[in-house]
Design a protein around this motif. Structure first.
Motif, mmCIF file in Angstrom:
data_model
loop_
_atom_site.group_PDB
_atom_site.id
_atom_site.type_symbol
_atom_site.label_atom_id
_atom_site.label_comp_id
_atom_site.label_asym_id
_atom_site.label_seq_id
_atom_site.Cartn_x
_atom_site.Cartn_y
_atom_site.Cartn_z
ATOM 1 N N UNK A 8 0.851 -1.187 0.000
ATOM 2 C CA UNK A 8 0.000 0.000 0.000
ATOM 3 C C UNK A 8 0.887 1.237 0.000
ATOM 4 N N UNK A 9 0.749 2.111 -1.016
ATOM 5 C CA UNK A 9 1.618 3.293 -1.072
ATOM 6 C C UNK A 9 1.448 4.232 0.120
ATOM 7 N N UNK A 10 0.299 4.211 0.755
ATOM 8 C CA UNK A 10 0.062 5.109 1.891
ATOM 9 C C UNK A 10 0.532 4.535 3.222
ATOM 10 N N UNK A 11 0.219 3.268 3.461
ATOM 11 C CA UNK A 11 0.526 2.700 4.771
ATOM 12 C C UNK A 11 1.652 1.665 4.745
ATOM 13 N N UNK A 12 2.235 1.400 3.601
ATOM 14 C CA UNK A 12 3.330 0.433 3.523
ATOM 15 C C UNK A 12 2.836 -0.967 3.253
ATOM 16 N N UNK A 13 3.496 -1.933 3.827
ATOM 17 C CA UNK A 13 3.154 -3.337 3.617
ATOM 18 C C UNK A 13 2.028 -3.754 4.551
ATOM 19 N N UNK A 14 1.071 -4.518 4.013
ATOM 20 C CA UNK A 14 -0.064 -5.003 4.804
ATOM 21 C C UNK A 14 -0.223 -6.497 4.550
ATOM 22 N N UNK A 15 -0.595 -7.205 5.583
ATOM 23 C CA UNK A 15 -0.909 -8.629 5.467
ATOM 24 C C UNK A 15 -2.386 -8.799 5.776
ATOM 25 N N UNK A 16 -3.090 -9.447 4.889
ATOM 26 C CA UNK A 16 -4.519 -9.709 5.087
ATOM 27 C C UNK A 16 -4.709 -11.224 5.158
ATOM 28 N N UNK A 17 -5.248 -11.678 6.278
ATOM 29 C CA UNK A 17 -5.491 -13.103 6.484
ATOM 30 C C UNK A 17 -6.977 -13.349 6.640
ATOM 31 N N UNK A 18 -7.382 -14.616 6.560
ATOM 32 C CA UNK A 18 -8.790 -14.955 6.728
ATOM 33 C C UNK A 18 -9.271 -14.505 8.112
ATOM 34 N N UNK A 19 -10.570 -14.455 8.305
ATOM 35 C CA UNK A 19 -11.158 -13.922 9.544
ATOM 36 C C UNK A 19 -10.605 -14.588 10.800
ATOM 37 N N UNK A 20 -10.424 -15.883 10.743
ATOM 38 C CA UNK A 20 -9.947 -16.632 11.903
ATOM 39 C C UNK A 20 -8.531 -16.215 12.313
#
Length: 122
Positions: A8-20
């Protein structure tokens, strides 16, 4: 365990995982400093040979690594009941869903290695 890494150019690196496992994504994105990943991987390799667990207390999330699994807990789980009791009159309660996640190393370690590679790629 399903996950997606985002640059993400605004917040940097993001990790998105399943809800659990969403709390693990928050921990990767917000709590784990990139410089710490390599030393953490080394510590996790040696963990089965040790009797003690490894605990990393962050700003909002505590990560506990035992020889069997990785446990992530939001600090909000540890509030005293007195802290929360003041909100009962307003019919508010602490929603504990999403405040804890557990992951075995067969899923966690490959994901952590991919995260390290993703955050260093240019």
């Amino acid at each position: 365990m399903e996950y997606q890494f985002i640059r993400d150019p605004l917040s940097g690196f993001r990790a998105r995982l399943n809800d659990e496992h969403a709390l693990i994504g928050r921990w990767l994105s917000e709590e784990l400093a990139h410089e710490r990943i390599v030393s953490l991987l080394t510590q996790l390799e040696n963990l089965p040979n040790q009797k003690e667990e490894l605990v990393l207390a962050g700003k909002e999330i505590r990560a506990t690594f035992t020889p069997q699994e990785a446990l992530f807990e939001s600090h909000a789980l540890f509030h005293e009941s007195d802290d929360i009791a003041q909100y009962q009159e307003d019919a508010l309660a602490l929603d504990e869903s999403g405040m804890m996640a557990v992951c075995g190393y067969e899923d966690f370690l490959p994901m952590l290695i991919e995260w390290a590679e993703f955050t260093t790629a240019k």
